[in-house]
Design a protein around this motif. Structure first.
Motif, short mmCIF file in Angstrom:
data_model
loop_
_atom_site.label_atom_id
_atom_site.label_comp_id
_atom_site.label_asym_id
_atom_site.label_seq_id
_atom_site.Cartn_x
_atom_site.Cartn_y
_atom_site.Cartn_z
N ASP A 141 -7.86 -21.12 -19.92
CA ASP A 141 -8.24 -22.11 -20.94
C ASP A 141 -8.49 -23.49 -20.36
O ASP A 141 -9.06 -24.35 -21.03
CB ASP A 141 -7.16 -22.19 -22.02
CG ASP A 141 -7.05 -20.91 -22.83
OD1 ASP A 141 -8.04 -20.16 -22.88
OD2 ASP A 141 -5.96 -20.65 -23.39
N LEU A 142 -8.05 -23.71 -19.11
CA LEU A 142 -8.29 -25.00 -18.46
C LEU A 142 -9.70 -25.08 -17.90
O LEU A 142 -10.17 -26.16 -17.54
CB LEU A 142 -7.29 -25.22 -17.32
CG LEU A 142 -5.82 -25.38 -17.72
CD1 LEU A 142 -4.93 -25.37 -16.47
CD2 LEU A 142 -5.62 -26.67 -18.50
N LEU A 143 -10.38 -23.94 -17.80
CA LEU A 143 -11.69 -23.88 -17.16
C LEU A 143 -12.81 -23.91 -18.19
O LEU A 143 -12.67 -23.41 -19.31
CB LEU A 143 -11.82 -22.59 -16.33
CG LEU A 143 -10.76 -22.37 -15.25
CD1 LEU A 143 -11.02 -21.03 -14.56
CD2 LEU A 143 -10.75 -23.50 -14.24
N THR A 144 -13.93 -24.50 -17.81
CA THR A 144 -15.12 -24.46 -18.65
C THR A 144 -15.79 -23.10 -18.49
O THR A 144 -15.46 -22.32 -17.58
CB THR A 144 -16.10 -25.56 -18.24
OG1 THR A 144 -16.58 -25.28 -16.91
CG2 THR A 144 -15.44 -26.92 -18.24
N ASN A 145 -16.74 -22.81 -19.36
CA ASN A 145 -17.44 -21.51 -19.30
C ASN A 145 -18.12 -21.32 -17.95
O ASN A 145 -18.11 -20.21 -17.38
CB ASN A 145 -18.46 -21.40 -20.43
CG ASN A 145 -17.81 -21.28 -21.79
OD1 ASN A 145 -16.67 -20.82 -21.90
ND2 ASN A 145 -18.52 -21.66 -22.84
N ARG A 146 -18.73 -22.37 -17.45
CA ARG A 146 -19.44 -22.27 -16.17
C ARG A 146 -18.46 -22.01 -15.02
O ARG A 146 -18.75 -21.26 -14.10
CB ARG A 146 -20.23 -23.55 -15.91
CG ARG A 146 -21.43 -23.39 -14.99
CD ARG A 146 -22.42 -22.38 -15.52
NE ARG A 146 -23.72 -22.50 -14.87
CZ ARG A 146 -24.58 -21.51 -14.77
NH1 ARG A 146 -24.29 -20.33 -15.26
NH2 ARG A 146 -25.76 -21.70 -14.20
N GLU A 147 -17.30 -22.64 -15.09
CA GLU A 147 -16.27 -22.44 -14.06
C GLU A 147 -15.71 -21.02 -14.12
O GLU A 147 -15.39 -20.42 -13.08
CB GLU A 147 -15.17 -23.47 -14.22
CG GLU A 147 -15.61 -24.89 -13.84
CD GLU A 147 -14.67 -25.97 -14.34
OE1 GLU A 147 -14.93 -27.15 -14.02
OE2 GLU A 147 -13.69 -25.65 -15.04
N ILE A 148 -15.60 -20.47 -15.33
CA ILE A 148 -15.13 -19.08 -15.48
C ILE A 148 -16.12 -18.12 -14.86
O ILE A 148 -15.73 -17.10 -14.26
CB ILE A 148 -14.89 -18.76 -16.97
CG1 ILE A 148 -13.69 -19.56 -17.49
CG2 ILE A 148 -14.67 -17.27 -17.18
CD1 ILE A 148 -13.49 -19.47 -18.99
N GLU A 149 -17.40 -18.42 -14.97
CA GLU A 149 -18.42 -17.58 -14.33
C GLU A 149 -18.34 -17.65 -12.81
O GLU A 149 -18.54 -16.65 -12.12
CB GLU A 149 -19.82 -18.02 -14.79
CG GLU A 149 -20.14 -17.74 -16.24
CD GLU A 149 -21.51 -18.27 -16.63
OE1 GLU A 149 -22.05 -17.81 -17.65
OE2 GLU A 149 -22.04 -19.15 -15.92
N ALA A 150 -18.05 -18.85 -12.31
CA ALA A 150 -18.04 -19.05 -10.86
C ALA A 150 -16.76 -18.57 -10.19
O ALA A 150 -16.78 -18.14 -9.03
CB ALA A 150 -18.27 -20.53 -10.54
N LEU A 151 -15.64 -18.62 -10.90
CA LEU A 151 -14.34 -18.30 -10.30
C LEU A 151 -14.29 -16.95 -9.61
O LEU A 151 -13.88 -16.86 -8.44
CB LEU A 151 -13.24 -18.41 -11.35
CG LEU A 151 -11.85 -17.92 -10.92
CD1 LEU A 151 -11.36 -18.64 -9.67
CD2 LEU A 151 -10.85 -18.09 -12.06
#
Length: 209
Positions: A141-151
């Protein structure tokens, strides 16, 4: 350092500007009173950090602008300065990429520390803001949608250029996303990043076989 401010009360904008420019080599280069005005300005000139109010008298809220910056200019650090110093406003702002959150009640005391802290890549929540990481049920929940894609891509060992190719972005942008991910998840090594990715469910163990 260049700073942007989006705030629809001129007296507050003037107060923030006067306070920030007391610091050596700090300059407020963008002063906007609406989301549309801020978007136009940031498309021309990108400051190092943007101070964002949530409530606007007209048009979109500051949360809309946070989302816009995170999508188009992820390298810009963002700090929310708001009278809404409680949930769900704080968690919503963090999920949209805000690295700092300051109550307007204490902004005159906390703002300088907030800017210095987020510019080092660390989170800053002023003491009078009603937020606890226990409010976040999952580190995801700390991550943005784009960061979730990149992680998961970074966790599997891809470099910024490879991630950029897969997600359709510039390598520099991918590198910024990786830095933000590591800061938010407190991961300093590739192994720690992989462990967190598995813990929060963006990578399954069978994907690593």
């Amino acid at each position: 350092m260049q700073i942007g401010i989006i705030e629809d009360h001129q007296l507050v904008r003037d107060s923030f500007k006067k306070l920030l420019e007391l610091e050596l080599n700090w300059q407020v280069t963008i002063e906007a009173c609406s989301v549309n005005e801020a978007k136009l300005a940031v498309n021309i000139d990108q400051p190092d950090v943007f101070i964002v109010d949530i409530s606007m008298h007209e048009g979109d809220t500051g949360l809309t602008f946070l989302s816009y910056l995170n999508e188009h200019y992820p390298a810009i650090k963002t700090i929310v300065a708001s009278m809404h110093d409680h949930e769900p406003y704080v968690s919503n702002a963090i999920q949209l990429g805000a690295l700092g959150y300051v109550s307007k009640r204490s902004a005159s005391d906390a703002m300088i520390d907030a800017v210095k802290t987020v510019m080092r890549g660390h989170r800053y929540i002023s003491e009078d803001v009603n937020f606890s990481y226990s409010c976040v049920s999952n580190k995801k929940d700390l991550l943005t949608n784009r960061e979730i894609e990149a992680l998961p891509l970074f966790a599997k060992g891809l470099n910024a250029k490879q991630v950029a190719q897969q997600l359709g972005m510039m390598p520099k942008t991918a590198h910024v996303h990786k830095t933000n991910i590591c800061n938010k998840l407190n991961a300093t090594t590739s192994f720690e990043l992989l462990k967190v990715a598995i813990d929060i469910g963006v990578i399954q163990l069978n994907e690593l076989v």
